[in-house]
Motif scaffolding. Structure first.
Motif, PDB file in Angstrom:
ATOM      1  N   GLY A  79      -2.501  18.769  39.074  1.00 21.57           N
ATOM      2  CA  GLY A  79      -1.953  19.197  40.342  1.00 21.57           C
ATOM      3  C   GLY A  79      -0.452  19.400  40.304  1.00 21.57           C
ATOM      4  O   GLY A  79       0.255  18.835  39.458  1.00 21.57           O
ATOM      5  N   PRO A  80       0.074  20.189  41.242  1.00 19.11           N
ATOM      6  CA  PRO A  80       1.493  20.543  41.234  1.00 19.11           C
ATOM      7  C   PRO A  80       2.429  19.383  41.509  1.00 19.11           C
ATOM      8  O   PRO A  80       3.623  19.460  41.188  1.00 19.11           O
ATOM      9  N   ASP A  81       1.927  18.303  42.109  1.00 18.70           N
ATOM     10  CA  ASP A  81       2.780  17.154  42.407  1.00 18.70           C
ATOM     11  C   ASP A  81       2.569  16.004  41.437  1.00 18.70           C
ATOM     12  O   ASP A  81       3.078  14.899  41.655  1.00 18.70           O
ATOM     13  N   SER A  82       1.837  16.242  40.347  1.00 22.87           N
ATOM     14  CA  SER A  82       1.570  15.168  39.387  1.00 22.87           C
ATOM     15  C   SER A  82       2.822  14.807  38.603  1.00 22.87           C
ATOM     16  O   SER A  82       3.766  15.603  38.480  1.00 22.87           O
ATOM     17  N   VAL A  83       2.827  13.601  38.068  1.00 18.87           N
ATOM     18  CA  VAL A  83       3.933  13.177  37.206  1.00 18.87           C
ATOM     19  C   VAL A  83       4.064  14.117  36.017  1.00 18.87           C
ATOM     20  O   VAL A  83       5.173  14.502  35.626  1.00 18.87           O
ATOM     21  N   ARG A  86       5.870  17.268  36.957  1.00 19.21           N
ATOM     22  CA  ARG A  86       7.303  17.057  37.209  1.00 19.21           C
ATOM     23  C   ARG A  86       8.088  16.812  35.926  1.00 19.21           C
ATOM     24  O   ARG A  86       9.243  17.211  35.804  1.00 19.21           O
ATOM     25  N   GLU A  87       7.461  16.156  34.952  1.00 20.72           N
ATOM     26  CA  GLU A  87       8.174  15.777  33.730  1.00 20.72           C
ATOM     27  C   GLU A  87       8.113  16.857  32.650  1.00 20.72           C
ATOM     28  O   GLU A  87       8.866  16.810  31.680  1.00 20.72           O
ATOM     29  N   LEU A  88       7.224  17.836  32.811  1.00 22.12           N
ATOM     30  CA  LEU A  88       6.985  18.822  31.762  1.00 22.12           C
ATOM     31  C   LEU A  88       8.162  19.759  31.457  1.00 22.12           C
ATOM     32  O   LEU A  88       8.391  20.075  30.286  1.00 22.12           O
TER      33      LEU A  88
END
Length: 388
Positions: A79-83, A86-88
């Protein structure tokens, strides 16, 4: 210094194990083809520990942080809000396991501007869009053979589970019953059956070796034919294609990689060519089978059973129809994540990292994509044949 993004499945619901069922692991130093086990400079864990879950961290934290690298570990991958999402963008290295894959879609790879290498801790790199990785010059590697024998053992177990109708009999015991007729009405002997293996690579060949003593008639199909002495020793019948083999077998085991050619291969039309009451065990990739066609074949009786531990997508949603279809023996993707397998794929992941950071060549058998092209194992497992 590099940022390493590591995606692992969650710890046990009961907490990270304070102790284990057995002390240590059996010792082996090579695989059946002679390939040696991973040879990292260090491990960072004790073999036999649960290193594939969040707290285990594949034993990598001290090694990476001592070298000045940053390690981010998460199980939140979708999902777009996953850790993970965000970290990718600034990650240099992404590591995940086939059992809890961090899907590297073309969109995510485009977003990962710093990404240099994607490592599969285990076998099977189809959760990475390989065409996009080739385009962007990203290296893709996996720990070849690390869990092949574990998957082969799981396959044989599931074949016997289906044919012998084991699971309903076990449920009878849990329910306090003694309903023999109800259970044996669907129980058969494997002896004398025709068993077909689709793709006789490391796992498929190990399945053939392990099923031969059951006095079955063994069939197989593969891009590359096995040596004549192997065919003779195991009593194998080779078929040029899966379509040639399917009508002739009572049991089919699937070990092919997921490619454009194999995606959705087992659809209504192909399943209809099989003997009525055949069984399929698929420990390869869930998307090789048409999800709803499998359900229909079980409902109609065309298939007597279906098992495997691979789903499309993973983890499978709670309402996935394979969870409730009749006569199945599905498991979550556990076949290649036994504690011995974890030791080998964690050690292999570290070996790959050591080579990558030192600028040394990564073992050829670990490579899937390198330098903008299929390489090593990828050149034989994922690349299209030259004639196509």
């Amino acid at each position: 210094m590099a940022k390493v993004l590591l995606v692992l499945y969650p710890d046990p619901k009961t907490g990270y194990p304070p102790e284990y069922a057995r002390d240590g692991l059996p010792q082996i130093d090579h695989y059946p083809n002679g390939q040696t086990l991973p040879t990292p400079e260090g491990l960072g864990f004790t073999p036999g520990e649960l290193v594939g879950s969040m707290s285990g961290e594949l034993g990598l934290r001290k090694y990476l942080e001592d070298a000045g690298h940053t390690l981010v570990v998460t199980s939140d991958k979708d999902g777009p809000d996953s850790v993970f999402e965000r970290e990718l963008p600034d990650a240099d290295v992404v590591i995940s396991q086939p059992f809890w894959p961090a899907y590297l879609t073309p969109e995510r790879l485009e977003k990962a501007q710093n990404l240099k290498i994607a490592i599969t801790a285990g076998i099977g790199s189809d959760h990475v869009n390989l065409a996009k990785a080739i385009e962007k010059g990203i290296t893709v590697a996996e720990v070849t053979y690390s869990n092949s024998i574990g998957v082969a053992e799981h396959t044989v177990m599931q074949v016997l589970t289906l044919v012998r109708n084991y699971l309903p009999a076990y449920e009878t015991v849990l329910d306090g019953g003694w309903d023999i007729a109800d259970n044996v009405a669907r129980a058969y002997d494997l002896e004398g059956m025709d068993v077909g293996v689709f793709a006789a690579g490391r796992i498929g060949r190990a399945v053939l070796e392990r099923l031969a003593p059951f006095d079955v008639r063994l069939h197989y199909t593969d891009r590359a034919r096995l040596p004549h002495d192997v065919e003779e020793r195991l009593g194998l019948t080779f078929h040029e294609s899966i379509d040639e083999m399917l009508p002739l077998v009572d049991v089919l085991t699937v070990h092919a990689p997921l490619t454009d050619e194999t995606r959705g291969l087992f659809d209504d039309a192909r399943l209809a060519t099989m003997r009525r009451g055949a069984y399929i065990v698929n420990p390869a990739r869930g998307a090789i089978a048409d999800r709803d066609a499998i359900v229909r074949a079980l409902d109609s009786g065309q298939l007597a059973g279906y098992a495997g531990d691979v789903w499309d997508i993973q983890p499978a949603p709670a309402d996935h129809p394979w969870r409730t279809m009749p006569h199945h023996g599905m498991t979550p993707h556990v076949s290649g994540s036994s504690l011995p397998s974890q030791y080998r794929y964690a050690a292999g992941t570290r070996e790959i990292l050591e080579a990558f950071f030192a600028g040394r060549p990564i073992r050829k058998e670990y490579l899937i994509v390198e330098g903008g092209a299929y390489a090593g194992t990828g050149a034989t497992s994922y690349a299209k044949p030259a004639s196509s």
